[in-house]
Scaffold this motif. Structure first.
Motif, PDB file in Angstrom:
ATOM      1  N   ARG A   1      13.235   8.577   0.305  1.00 19.95           N
ATOM      2  CA  ARG A   1      13.321   9.673  -0.698  1.00 19.95           C
ATOM      3  C   ARG A   1      14.265  10.938  -0.178  1.00 19.95           C
ATOM      4  NH1 ARG A   1      10.851   9.747  -5.639  1.00 19.95           N
ATOM      5  NH2 ARG A   1       8.725   8.905  -4.766  1.00 19.95           N
ATOM      6  N   PHE A   2      15.645  10.613   0.204  1.00 14.57           N
ATOM      7  CA  PHE A   2      16.509  11.528   0.868  1.00 14.57           C
ATOM      8  C   PHE A   2      17.859  10.857   1.194  1.00 14.57           C
ATOM      9  CE2 PHE A   2      17.971  14.605   3.836  1.00 14.57           C
ATOM     10  CZ  PHE A   2      18.202  15.549   3.010  1.00 14.57           C
ATOM     11  N   GLY A   3      18.723  11.528   1.333  1.00 15.69           N
ATOM     12  CA  GLY A   3      20.110  10.901   1.848  1.00 15.69           C
ATOM     13  C   GLY A   3      20.903  10.080   0.950  1.00 15.69           C
ATOM     14  N   GLY A   4      21.747   9.551   1.410  1.00 14.08           N
ATOM     15  CA  GLY A   4      22.881   8.744   0.632  1.00 14.08           C
ATOM     16  C   GLY A   4      22.262   7.688   0.068  1.00 14.08           C
ATOM     17  N   GLN A   5      21.343   7.016   0.117  1.00 14.33           N
ATOM     18  CA  GLN A   5      20.527   5.960  -0.534  1.00 14.33           C
ATOM     19  C   GLN A   5      20.077   6.460  -1.819  1.00 14.33           C
ATOM     20  OE1 GLN A   5      20.168   1.868   1.678  1.00 14.33           O
ATOM     21  NE2 GLN A   5      18.475   3.368   2.016  1.00 14.33           N
TER      22      GLN A   5
END
Length: 311
Positions: free
Chosen positions: A38-42
């Motif tokens: 639940r974070f970042g580019g994805q």
């Protein structure tokens, strides 16, 4: 009558399967099974709905995500630097096809201000919480090395983020080594950063893919990597729009998302021999400390086959 009942049962089953699959066209289309945190580019890519033919599985941490690789449940996923090494030591099969620019400020040691700690050395004999096998595991190794300490000089508490946060809030541990966005969520009056990874660890992200997906879904992997890169670049160029999209996806406030993204969102980068050497150094460090069983040839897992998408 028995034939009629059997026929009705078969028709009902077919109807249920069609409903679960979202229709015949979708059921017939090959899917790329994506593991994400639940974070970042994805997360940004998922929130914008731009990854065609992708199904999504959410994981709390990198070690949990690599367990899904071992179980054959996902094709591709993103972790920090340590989980691939622990996973490889446990026999999980995968290749590393992309990385990010360094994110040293995206992980840190948090303490309460009223405890009076001014340096990592002050934690000697104290309880320090972290997620075993995650990126912060390597930060701990480097912090001990930098302060001429041994792992036995502290009381390591291996806790997942959901366990560590209440333990930290309720003073059951003296320090918490954690990454964004959990890091940003824990920042509040009375909590301070004792140290981050600056000068100690690069704290890159890594994109892993299963051997089966490389063999059977190379076009889907390439297409996913291309749009992943495009969305990441868009987010860096449009930070406020990124915050407004990601905050509800992450279930955090915009100010928390803004703070975490400002220090932790970095461009994707290709993997090469230098990245392989960096990972191998980390693996060797874990081996020396007996944190993994024996030597792991993680350098051989780096696969630059998709580097042209990231240049």
């Amino acid at each position: 009558m028995r034939r009629v009942i059997a026929l009705l049962g078969i028709l009902a089953l077919v109807g249920n399967l069609t409903a679960c699959g979202g229709g015949e066209a979708k059921a017939d289309k090959e899917q790329l099974r994506v593991g994400y945190q639940r974070f970042g580019g994805q997360s940004l890519l998922k929130a914008r709905g731009l990854a065609e033919n992708a199904t999504w599985s959410l994981f709390e941490s990198g070690p949990a995500l690599t367990e899904a690789f071992k179980a054959g449940a996902i094709d591709i996923g993103q972790t920090g630097e340590a989980p691939p090494i622990f996973a490889a030591a446990g026999g999980t099969k995968f290749k590393i096809i992309a990385t990010s620019e360094p994110v040293p400020k995206g992980e840190a040691v948090l303490v309460k201000e009223d405890r009076g700690f001014t340096s990592f050395k002050d934690l000697k004999g104290k309880k320090v919480a972290l997620n075993k096998g995650s990126n912060v595991n390597w930060l701990l190794v480097k912090l001990l090395e930098a302060n001429d300490m041994k792992i036995t000089d502290i009381q390591v508490q291996y806790l997942k983020p959901a366990e560590a946060r209440p333990a930290f809030d309720n003073d059951q541990v003296d320090a918490w080594i954690i990454w964004d966005p959990y890091f940003s969520l824990a920042e509040r009056p009375g909590v301070k950063v004792l140290a981050d990874a600056t000068g100690l660890a690069n704290n890159r992200e890594y994109l892993l893919v299963s051997p089966e997906a490389l063999k059977n879904k190379p076009d889907l992997v390439r297409a996913y990597l291309k749009v992943y890169r495009e969305v990441t670049d868009w987010g860096i160029a449009n930070p406020e729009e990124r915050v407004k999209i990601l905050a509800p996806e992450l279930k955090i406030s915009e100010d928390v998302a803004r703070r975490a993204l400002a220090r932790s969102a970095q461009p994707l980068a290709p993997v090469d021999a230098t990245i392989g050497d960096e990972l191998q150094q980390i693996a060797n460090g874990f081996t020396e400390l007996a944190l993994i069983p024996g030597k792991v040839d993680v350098k051989s897992l780096v696969d630059p086959a998709f580097s042209d998408v990231l240049k």
